[in-house]
Design a protein around this motif. Sequence first.
Motif, PDB file in Angstrom:
ATOM      1  N   GLN A  83      12.166  38.798  14.305  1.00  0.00           N
ATOM      2  CA  GLN A  83      11.062  39.577  13.748  1.00  0.00           C
ATOM      3  C   GLN A  83      11.105  41.040  14.171  1.00  0.00           C
ATOM      4  O   GLN A  83      11.756  41.398  15.137  1.00  0.00           O
ATOM      5  N   SER A  84      10.372  41.862  13.451  1.00  0.00           N
ATOM      6  CA  SER A  84      10.272  43.285  13.775  1.00  0.00           C
ATOM      7  C   SER A  84       9.245  43.501  14.883  1.00  0.00           C
ATOM      8  O   SER A  84       8.398  42.632  15.143  1.00  0.00           O
ATOM      9  N   LYS A  85       9.310  44.649  15.504  1.00  0.00           N
ATOM     10  CA  LYS A  85       8.342  44.986  16.544  1.00  0.00           C
ATOM     11  C   LYS A  85       6.922  44.997  15.982  1.00  0.00           C
ATOM     12  O   LYS A  85       5.985  44.568  16.648  1.00  0.00           O
ATOM     13  N   GLU A  86       6.765  45.455  14.765  1.00  0.00           N
ATOM     14  CA  GLU A  86       5.440  45.509  14.151  1.00  0.00           C
ATOM     15  C   GLU A  86       4.861  44.109  13.969  1.00  0.00           C
ATOM     16  O   GLU A  86       3.696  43.868  14.282  1.00  0.00           O
ATOM     17  N   THR A  87       5.672  43.190  13.480  1.00  0.00           N
ATOM     18  CA  THR A  87       5.214  41.802  13.304  1.00  0.00           C
ATOM     19  C   THR A  87       4.869  41.188  14.645  1.00  0.00           C
ATOM     20  O   THR A  87       3.840  40.520  14.794  1.00  0.00           O
ATOM     21  N   LEU A  88       5.708  41.421  15.641  1.00  0.00           N
ATOM     22  CA  LEU A  88       5.461  40.866  16.973  1.00  0.00           C
ATOM     23  C   LEU A  88       4.191  41.441  17.586  1.00  0.00           C
ATOM     24  O   LEU A  88       3.419  40.711  18.225  1.00  0.00           O
ATOM     25  N   THR A  89       3.975  42.733  17.394  1.00  0.00           N
ATOM     26  CA  THR A  89       2.759  43.354  17.922  1.00  0.00           C
ATOM     27  C   THR A  89       1.529  42.733  17.267  1.00  0.00           C
ATOM     28  O   THR A  89       0.573  42.365  17.938  1.00  0.00           O
ATOM     29  N   TYR A  90       1.572  42.635  15.958  1.00  0.00           N
ATOM     30  CA  TYR A  90       0.454  42.049  15.224  1.00  0.00           C
ATOM     31  C   TYR A  90       0.180  40.629  15.722  1.00  0.00           C
ATOM     32  O   TYR A  90      -0.958  40.270  16.013  1.00  0.00           O
ATOM     33  N   TRP A  91       1.219  39.813  15.832  1.00  0.00           N
ATOM     34  CA  TRP A  91       1.073  38.431  16.286  1.00  0.00           C
ATOM     35  C   TRP A  91       0.486  38.366  17.690  1.00  0.00           C
ATOM     36  O   TRP A  91      -0.484  37.639  17.936  1.00  0.00           O
ATOM     37  N   ALA A  92       1.050  39.117  18.612  1.00  0.00           N
ATOM     38  CA  ALA A  92       0.606  39.060  20.004  1.00  0.00           C
ATOM     39  C   ALA A  92      -0.842  39.521  20.148  1.00  0.00           C
ATOM     40  O   ALA A  92      -1.624  38.917  20.903  1.00  0.00           O
ATOM     41  N   VAL A  93      -1.216  40.561  19.432  1.00  0.00           N
ATOM     42  CA  VAL A  93      -2.589  41.076  19.510  1.00  0.00           C
ATOM     43  C   VAL A  93      -3.565  40.089  18.875  1.00  0.00           C
ATOM     44  O   VAL A  93      -4.625  39.802  19.436  1.00  0.00           O
ATOM     45  N   GLU A  94      -3.213  39.543  17.721  1.00  0.00           N
ATOM     46  CA  GLU A  94      -4.086  38.568  17.059  1.00  0.00           C
ATOM     47  C   GLU A  94      -4.289  37.331  17.928  1.00  0.00           C
ATOM     48  O   GLU A  94      -5.407  36.867  18.107  1.00  0.00           O
ATOM     49  N   TYR A  95      -3.194  36.810  18.457  1.00  0.00           N
ATOM     50  CA  TYR A  95      -3.281  35.603  19.282  1.00  0.00           C
ATOM     51  C   TYR A  95      -4.075  35.883  20.557  1.00  0.00           C
ATOM     52  O   TYR A  95      -4.898  35.070  20.975  1.00  0.00           O
ATOM     53  N   SER A  96      -3.841  37.021  21.145  1.00  0.00           N
ATOM     54  CA  SER A  96      -4.583  37.393  22.354  1.00  0.00           C
ATOM     55  C   SER A  96      -6.077  37.496  22.071  1.00  0.00           C
ATOM     56  O   SER A  96      -6.897  37.059  22.876  1.00  0.00           O
ATOM     57  N   GLU A  97      -6.403  38.078  20.940  1.00  0.00           N
ATOM     58  CA  GLU A  97      -7.818  38.231  20.596  1.00  0.00           C
ATOM     59  C   GLU A  97      -8.476  36.869  20.358  1.00  0.00           C
ATOM     60  O   GLU A  97      -9.602  36.631  20.785  1.00  0.00           O
ATOM     61  N   GLU A  98      -7.759  35.976  19.711  1.00  0.00           N
ATOM     62  CA  GLU A  98      -8.311  34.660  19.377  1.00  0.00           C
ATOM     63  C   GLU A  98      -8.369  33.704  20.565  1.00  0.00           C
ATOM     64  O   GLU A  98      -9.319  32.929  20.689  1.00  0.00           O
ATOM     65  N   VAL A  99      -7.370  33.745  21.441  1.00  0.00           N
ATOM     66  CA  VAL A  99      -7.259  32.734  22.489  1.00  0.00           C
ATOM     67  C   VAL A  99      -7.461  33.293  23.902  1.00  0.00           C
ATOM     68  O   VAL A  99      -8.184  32.711  24.708  1.00  0.00           O
ATOM     69  N   MET A 100      -6.843  34.427  24.200  1.00  0.00           N
ATOM     70  CA  MET A 100      -6.907  34.956  25.565  1.00  0.00           C
ATOM     71  C   MET A 100      -8.224  35.672  25.864  1.00  0.00           C
ATOM     72  O   MET A 100      -8.792  35.509  26.948  1.00  0.00           O
ATOM     73  N   LEU A 101      -8.686  36.470  24.935  1.00  0.00           N
ATOM     74  CA  LEU A 101      -9.903  37.244  25.168  1.00  0.00           C
ATOM     75  C   LEU A 101     -11.113  36.342  25.481  1.00  0.00           C
ATOM     76  O   LEU A 101     -11.868  36.650  26.404  1.00  0.00           O
ATOM     77  N   PRO A 102     -11.303  35.221  24.782  1.00  0.00           N
ATOM     78  CA  PRO A 102     -12.414  34.336  25.161  1.00  0.00           C
ATOM     79  C   PRO A 102     -12.301  33.793  26.588  1.00  0.00           C
ATOM     80  O   PRO A 102     -13.319  33.602  27.263  1.00  0.00           O
ATOM     81  N   LEU A 103     -11.074  33.560  27.056  1.00  0.00           N
ATOM     82  CA  LEU A 103     -10.894  33.105  28.443  1.00  0.00           C
ATOM     83  C   LEU A 103     -11.323  34.191  29.415  1.00  0.00           C
ATOM     84  O   LEU A 103     -11.933  33.917  30.449  1.00  0.00           O
ATOM     85  N   TRP A 104     -10.976  35.438  29.118  1.00  0.00           N
ATOM     86  CA  TRP A 104     -11.395  36.558  29.958  1.00  0.00           C
ATOM     87  C   TRP A 104     -12.915  36.692  29.950  1.00  0.00           C
ATOM     88  O   TRP A 104     -13.553  36.787  30.992  1.00  0.00           O
ATOM     89  N   ARG A 105     -13.485  36.692  28.753  1.00  0.00           N
ATOM     90  CA  ARG A 105     -14.930  36.904  28.606  1.00  0.00           C
ATOM     91  C   ARG A 105     -15.757  35.797  29.250  1.00  0.00           C
ATOM     92  O   ARG A 105     -16.892  36.031  29.653  1.00  0.00           O
ATOM     93  N   LYS A 106     -15.192  34.625  29.327  1.00  0.00           N
ATOM     94  CA  LYS A 106     -15.866  33.492  29.978  1.00  0.00           C
ATOM     95  C   LYS A 106     -16.186  33.824  31.440  1.00  0.00           C
ATOM     96  O   LYS A 106     -17.200  33.403  31.972  1.00  0.00           O
ATOM     97  N   HIS A 107     -15.324  34.608  32.062  1.00  0.00           N
ATOM     98  CA  HIS A 107     -15.470  34.948  33.481  1.00  0.00           C
ATOM     99  C   HIS A 107     -15.979  36.366  33.714  1.00  0.00           C
ATOM    100  O   HIS A 107     -16.627  36.633  34.725  1.00  0.00           O
ATOM    101  N   TYR A 108     -15.650  37.267  32.807  1.00  0.00           N
ATOM    102  CA  TYR A 108     -16.037  38.676  32.948  1.00  0.00           C
ATOM    103  C   TYR A 108     -16.603  39.194  31.611  1.00  0.00           C
ATOM    104  O   TYR A 108     -15.976  40.011  30.934  1.00  0.00           O
ATOM    105  N   PRO A 109     -17.777  38.724  31.230  1.00  0.00           N
ATOM    106  CA  PRO A 109     -18.300  39.058  29.897  1.00  0.00           C
ATOM    107  C   PRO A 109     -18.623  40.534  29.680  1.00  0.00           C
ATOM    108  O   PRO A 109     -18.631  40.982  28.530  1.00  0.00           O
ATOM    109  N   ILE A 110     -18.860  41.289  30.737  1.00  0.00           N
ATOM    110  CA  ILE A 110     -19.209  42.692  30.525  1.00  0.00           C
ATOM    111  C   ILE A 110     -18.042  43.653  30.755  1.00  0.00           C
ATOM    112  O   ILE A 110     -18.170  44.850  30.505  1.00  0.00           O
TER     113      ILE A 110
END
Length: 175
Positions: free
Chosen positions: A26-53
């Motif tokens: 894949q291209s860097k652009e596709t990889l960036t899009y994928w990593a950011v989307e996945y992080s927003e959907e899965v990783m960010l809620p894990l962070w917010r669970k512990h540090y919501p502000i």
Amino acid sequence: MPKVRKMLNNWDAPYIQSLMRQIETQSKETLTYWAVEYSEEVMLPLWRKHYPIDLRPSNALTAVRDWLAGTIKLPQAKKAILECHAAAREAENNPVAQAAARAIAQSASTIHSAKHCIGLALYGALAVAYDALGTEAQWEQLELCAAEGCGRMLDSLRSISVEDEPYPVNIDWKS
């Protein structure tokens, strides 16, 4: 009590190798899009669970989107990404949040170097495993859970992959 690991580190594991092989198509652009989307959907809620502000991981993802849209320059995006790395360091007593923030920061860093997107798997899959099983779980159980998480990441990447991508990344995984 088992030692809490900060990341997956078996580069030869089939679940990491499968991701690496797909990333290389894949291209860097596709990889960036994928990593950011996945992080927003899965990783960010894990962070917010512990540090919501604490918005630093969210700000890093927003900065990458802004950079991709051309509304900010790379130095501005890098500043937000460095703040996310700082948030991860400050969460050293919370393995779930720390691994999630590291995964987000590495995903965001894909705008700088495509190779960074593998950090989503190395940190993020472990964040998910720690969240699901706890830090007291045996490593074999954690690794199995992380492998399943990497499988979901691979499915996600495949779902947006460009077939016969004309400009795939050229990554030297050993450097």
